[in-house]
Design an enzyme around this catalytic site. Structure first.
Site, PDB file in Angstrom:
ATOM      1  N   LYS A 100     -28.341 -18.806   7.842  1.00  0.00           N
ATOM      2  CA  LYS A 100     -27.811 -18.173   9.046  1.00  0.00           C
ATOM      3  C   LYS A 100     -28.366 -18.961  10.225  1.00  0.00           C
ATOM      4  CE  LYS A 100     -28.115 -14.272  12.072  1.00  0.00           C
ATOM      5  NZ  LYS A 100     -28.774 -12.997  12.404  1.00  0.00           N
ATOM      6  N   GLY A 108     -29.955  -6.440  18.932  1.00  0.00           N
ATOM      7  CA  GLY A 108     -30.827  -5.287  19.159  1.00  0.00           C
ATOM      8  C   GLY A 108     -30.371  -4.348  20.264  1.00  0.00           C
ATOM      9  N   ALA A 119     -24.848  -8.771  15.042  1.00  0.00           N
ATOM     10  CA  ALA A 119     -25.599  -8.342  16.225  1.00  0.00           C
ATOM     11  C   ALA A 119     -24.841  -7.363  17.106  1.00  0.00           C
ATOM     12  CB  ALA A 119     -26.026  -9.529  17.079  1.00  0.00           C
ATOM     13  N   GLY A 120     -25.601  -6.420  17.636  1.00  0.00           N
ATOM     14  CA  GLY A 120     -25.072  -5.492  18.632  1.00  0.00           C
ATOM     15  C   GLY A 120     -24.608  -4.156  18.102  1.00  0.00           C
ATOM     16  N   ASN A 171     -29.304  -4.793  11.543  1.00  0.00           N
ATOM     17  CA  ASN A 171     -30.734  -4.670  11.277  1.00  0.00           C
ATOM     18  C   ASN A 171     -31.332  -3.529  12.093  1.00  0.00           C
ATOM     19  OD1 ASN A 171     -33.436  -7.073  10.792  1.00  0.00           O
ATOM     20  ND2 ASN A 171     -33.520  -4.879  10.785  1.00  0.00           N
ATOM     21  N   THR A 172     -31.417  -3.737  13.423  1.00  0.00           N
ATOM     22  CA  THR A 172     -32.099  -2.763  14.275  1.00  0.00           C
ATOM     23  C   THR A 172     -31.506  -1.361  14.150  1.00  0.00           C
ATOM     24  OG1 THR A 172     -32.489  -4.584  15.811  1.00  0.00           O
ATOM     25  CG2 THR A 172     -32.883  -2.355  16.644  1.00  0.00           C
TER      26      THR A 172
END
Lengths: 65, 254
Positions: free
Chosen positions: B93, B154, B181-182, B203-204
């Site tokens: 990645k 995040g 992301a996001g 993830n977050t």
């Protein structure tokens, strides 16, 4: 000789990258290495000579997104 | 299920391994999510790396190392080389970060690094913007997957540029695409799948939820629902009402 290992200045008895890992008790660990910003494959460590002032990075997998 | 570089993965969810309250909750969240891919970073070995390696290799998922935190082509390429040896995978990645506040990709460095890594035999998953020209350049560089951001890493803002993401999806119909992301809520994940994206990398949103395991499950359900909706050819929105109940046959009661 004096090396910078993972950002910390250290005095270490080693003339090759493989010896430096042994001195750090990382010979058996699954780690990857870069010397002065250049990747050194595991099978090239024994033949990779160190010089005073070299910067050695030793990395392992960690948490990531 | 998504096909990346000839490898079919078992779920449209790719899940990060950072920020969980504990290793046990990380493992439980993966189990609940059904994620097929786990992202990991490379960091200086300071004692915890070997235990972590055992933990992630025990998850039974495909590992995708990242170049998170790299701001230059050289750093990213060297990190990818170390990751390939360490995790015994050609997958990477690729992140080349340009601006710290938004963790926005440096798209110029990204294309250059992608070209170099593809030439070295890597299977590159580039963290990119939804810009069509940038994505075209990445494909020309040899990438066979694109990972446009939904919103800054995040942030939990969801899909920040719906128009741009729709245009990107339409422009390269056959390229597997992952919203990276996001994503903050399951509704964002569902929306990404409804647009025809192949997968989502989270993830977050999972790790920092009050109950990461339940959130992991909710995300998985949302992804499945979104994918099913995409495949079922949803109606287009319209601005005027249209009766769903037949008008013909209504009794005259005045």
């Amino acid at each position: 000789m004096k090396l910078t290992i993972n950002g910390d200045p250290q005095e270490i008895h080693a003339t090759t990258l493989a010896e430096a890992l042994a001195a750090l008790e990382l010979s058996e660990a699954r780690v990857a290495t870069a010397l002065n910003g250049i990747f050194v494959p595991a099978d090239a460590r024994a033949a990779t000579a160190l010089s005073p002032g070299d910067s050695l990075e030793i990395v392992a997998p960690m948490q990531g997104g | 299920m998504p096909l990346f570089y000839g490898t079919q993965v078992s779920s449209p969810m790719m899940l990060g391994t950072a920020q969980y309250p504990s290793p046990a909750i990380l493992a439980a969240a993966f189990s609940a999510s059904g994620a097929g891919v786990a992202t990991v970073s490379l960091r200086r070995e300071s004692g915890g790396g070997q235990d972590f390696l055992r933990l992630i290799e025990g998850l039974g998922v495909v590992l995708l190392p990242n170049t998170a935190g790299c701001h230059s082509v050289k750093e990213a390429v060297t990190t990818a080389q170390m990751a390939r040896e360490l995790l015994r995978t050609n997958w990477i990645k690729l992140e080349v970060i340009g601006h710290g506040d938004l963790l926005a990709p440096d798209v110029f460095g990204l294309v250059e690094a992608a070209r170099e890594l593809c030439a070295q035999g890597f299977k590159v998953f580039p963290y990119c913007t939804e810009d069509l020209s940038v994505c075209d350049q990445l494909l020309r560089a040899g990438c066979e997957v694109l990972m446009p951001w939904g919103a800054p890493i995040g942030s939990g803002l969801g899909l920040n540029n719906l128009l741009g993401l729709k245009a990107l999806r339409a422009a390269f119909r056959d390229v597997p695409m992952v919203i990276d992301a996001g994503i903050g809520r399951p509704s964002h994940a569902a929306a990404a799948m409804e647009l025809g994206f192949d997968a989502v990398l989270l993830n977050t949103a999972v790790a920092k939820a009050g109950d990461p395991v339940t959130m992991a499950r909710a995300m998985a359900q949302a992804l499945d629902a979104g994918r099913a909706a995409y495949l079922s050819d949803p109606i287009e929105p319209r601005e005027m009402a249209t009766p769903s109940t037949p008008v013909i046959g209504k009794a005259f009661l005045q």
